[in-house]
Design a protein around this motif. Sequence first.
Motif, PDB file in Angstrom:
ATOM      1  N   LEU A  48      63.953  73.827   8.046  1.00  0.00           N
ATOM      2  CA  LEU A  48      63.804  73.896   9.501  1.00  0.00           C
ATOM      3  C   LEU A  48      64.331  72.645  10.197  1.00  0.00           C
ATOM      4  O   LEU A  48      64.834  72.711  11.322  1.00  0.00           O
ATOM      5  N   PHE A  49      64.234  71.507   9.535  1.00  0.00           N
ATOM      6  CA  PHE A  49      64.753  70.269  10.127  1.00  0.00           C
ATOM      7  C   PHE A  49      66.279  70.330  10.228  1.00  0.00           C
ATOM      8  O   PHE A  49      66.859  69.883  11.224  1.00  0.00           O
ATOM      9  N   ASP A  50      66.927  70.877   9.192  1.00  0.00           N
ATOM     10  CA  ASP A  50      68.380  71.037   9.244  1.00  0.00           C
ATOM     11  C   ASP A  50      68.780  71.978  10.376  1.00  0.00           C
ATOM     12  O   ASP A  50      69.786  71.759  11.056  1.00  0.00           O
ATOM     13  N   MET A  51      68.004  73.042  10.564  1.00  0.00           N
ATOM     14  CA  MET A  51      68.303  73.987  11.626  1.00  0.00           C
ATOM     15  C   MET A  51      68.202  73.314  12.995  1.00  0.00           C
ATOM     16  O   MET A  51      69.034  73.553  13.884  1.00  0.00           O
ATOM     17  N   ALA A 107      71.065  72.962  15.883  1.00  0.00           N
ATOM     18  CA  ALA A 107      70.832  73.425  17.250  1.00  0.00           C
ATOM     19  C   ALA A 107      71.139  72.323  18.258  1.00  0.00           C
ATOM     20  O   ALA A 107      71.771  72.560  19.299  1.00  0.00           O
ATOM     21  N   SER A 108      70.707  71.120  17.955  1.00  0.00           N
ATOM     22  CA  SER A 108      70.964  69.995  18.854  1.00  0.00           C
ATOM     23  C   SER A 108      72.448  69.671  18.917  1.00  0.00           C
ATOM     24  O   SER A 108      72.995  69.402  19.994  1.00  0.00           O
ATOM     25  N   ASP A 109      73.116  69.719  17.776  1.00  0.00           N
ATOM     26  CA  ASP A 109      74.541  69.379  17.713  1.00  0.00           C
ATOM     27  C   ASP A 109      75.400  70.300  18.573  1.00  0.00           C
ATOM     28  O   ASP A 109      76.412  69.863  19.126  1.00  0.00           O
ATOM     29  N   ILE A 110      75.038  71.585  18.663  1.00  0.00           N
ATOM     30  CA  ILE A 110      75.875  72.514  19.427  1.00  0.00           C
ATOM     31  C   ILE A 110      75.372  72.707  20.865  1.00  0.00           C
ATOM     32  O   ILE A 110      75.879  73.548  21.597  1.00  0.00           O
ATOM     33  N   ALA A 154      55.367  66.753  12.276  1.00  0.00           N
ATOM     34  CA  ALA A 154      56.701  66.264  11.922  1.00  0.00           C
ATOM     35  C   ALA A 154      57.787  67.110  12.588  1.00  0.00           C
ATOM     36  O   ALA A 154      58.786  66.585  13.099  1.00  0.00           O
ATOM     37  N   LEU A 155      57.595  68.422  12.599  1.00  0.00           N
ATOM     38  CA  LEU A 155      58.550  69.307  13.265  1.00  0.00           C
ATOM     39  C   LEU A 155      58.558  69.062  14.775  1.00  0.00           C
ATOM     40  O   LEU A 155      59.616  68.996  15.396  1.00  0.00           O
ATOM     41  N   LYS A 156      57.380  68.917  15.331  1.00  0.00           N
ATOM     42  CA  LYS A 156      57.253  68.681  16.769  1.00  0.00           C
ATOM     43  C   LYS A 156      57.911  67.353  17.161  1.00  0.00           C
ATOM     44  O   LYS A 156      58.638  67.272  18.168  1.00  0.00           O
ATOM     45  N   ALA A 184      61.773  67.637  16.902  1.00  0.00           N
ATOM     46  CA  ALA A 184      62.299  68.395  18.032  1.00  0.00           C
ATOM     47  C   ALA A 184      62.405  67.506  19.271  1.00  0.00           C
ATOM     48  O   ALA A 184      63.411  67.546  19.996  1.00  0.00           O
ATOM     49  N   LEU A 185      61.396  66.692  19.503  1.00  0.00           N
ATOM     50  CA  LEU A 185      61.419  65.772  20.640  1.00  0.00           C
ATOM     51  C   LEU A 185      62.584  64.801  20.521  1.00  0.00           C
ATOM     52  O   LEU A 185      63.314  64.553  21.485  1.00  0.00           O
ATOM     53  N   GLU A 186      62.790  64.246  19.321  1.00  0.00           N
ATOM     54  CA  GLU A 186      63.865  63.281  19.096  1.00  0.00           C
ATOM     55  C   GLU A 186      65.242  63.900  19.334  1.00  0.00           C
ATOM     56  O   GLU A 186      66.177  63.220  19.757  1.00  0.00           O
ATOM     57  N   LEU A 187      65.349  65.211  19.064  1.00  0.00           N
ATOM     58  CA  LEU A 187      66.623  65.900  19.194  1.00  0.00           C
ATOM     59  C   LEU A 187      66.805  66.549  20.572  1.00  0.00           C
ATOM     60  O   LEU A 187      67.839  67.163  20.839  1.00  0.00           O
TER      61      LEU A 187
END
Length: 304
Positions: A61-64, A68-71, A97-99, A102-105
Motif C-alpha cells: 500500500l505504501f508503494d501504491m 498516486a502522488s507521483d502522477i 503509518a499509512l495515515k 499519506a499526509l507526507e505525500l
Amino acid sequence: MKNNRRDVLKKLIIAPALLSTPALWSATSKDETESTATHQVQCSVNAYSFNDEFKSGQMDLFDMMEFASDIGLNAVDLTAYYFSSYPKLPKQPEIFALKKRALELGLNISWTGVRNNFVTADKEARKKDLKMIKEWLDISSGLGSSILRIFTGRNIPKGYSKAQVKTWLVEAYKSCAQYGSEVGVIAALQNHNEFLFTADEVIDIIKRVDSEWFGLILDISGLRTTSDPYAEAEKLAPYANYWFIKEHIYHNQEKKTTDMAKMADMIKRHNFRGYVSFESLSDGNPKEIIKDMLTDFKREYNKS
C-alpha cells in the motif's frame, strides 16, 4: 429529499480534500462558481488495480501511495485485503503509518473496502459480516477515510425470493449506517453486478435504508444488463457519493471501452463535488493504464 441528503454527504466527503489541497484554497471567491467546480473533483486510484502486484509482493500500500502522488492523484482507496495484517485487523501502528505517509505525500485516504455477503440465508454468516463491517468502519475512522465500500453478495438462496433477500439487505445496511453515524464514516454500497443489477433496484434499496450515512459508490462497470449503461448511470448520478470508473463498460454483457467524454460530461452536468476513482482490470502495466485513464478523463473534464 435525495438531493438534500446528497448535498450533506458531499460536504462530508470533500472536507478532507478541502483541508489538504492547496488548489482549493487558492480559488478566489469571485471565481468560485466557475473555477472551483474543476478543483473540487478529486481523483483517486483503487487498490485492486494492483491486485497481482500485491499478491506477488512486488508492491504494498505504501508503494501504491507513492505512485498516486507521483502522477498527481489526490487520494487512494485502500482495500482491507491488502493490509499487511489481513485477515487479522490492522493494529494502530499500521493504521497510523499509512495515515502519516499519506499526509507526507499530500494524499487523502478516501475510502476503505471489504467483501461481505448479505444475501446468504445463513443468519450467523450475515451477523459475522456485519461485525466485520463495523470493525472496518472503526478502522476507516482511524485512517480518516470518508467512506467504507460494501457489497451485496451473490445469488439468491434456494427457497427465497429476491424480495425476501432485499429485506435482509435493508436491515443490514441500516445497521451499518447507524454505526457509521457513530464513527463518522459513510457505509456505501458499490453496485457490483452481483445481486442488484439495475439502477431502479439500487435506488429502491437506498430509499428503503433512508440514511445520510448510507451512500452509493457508482460503479459504471457494474451496470451490465442494459443496452445503455450510461443511461442507467444517469439515473444513479443524483445519489452518487463517489464515482468509480474502470476502463471498460458493458452493454448487455458485451465489454466495450469506457467513453471518458460521456463520463466527464455526466459528472459535470450533475455538479458532482467529491472523488472520482479509477481502477484497471486489464492485462498489462496497471500504472500505465491508470495514468492513461487519468489523462483522458482530465482532458475531457477540463473541456469548456
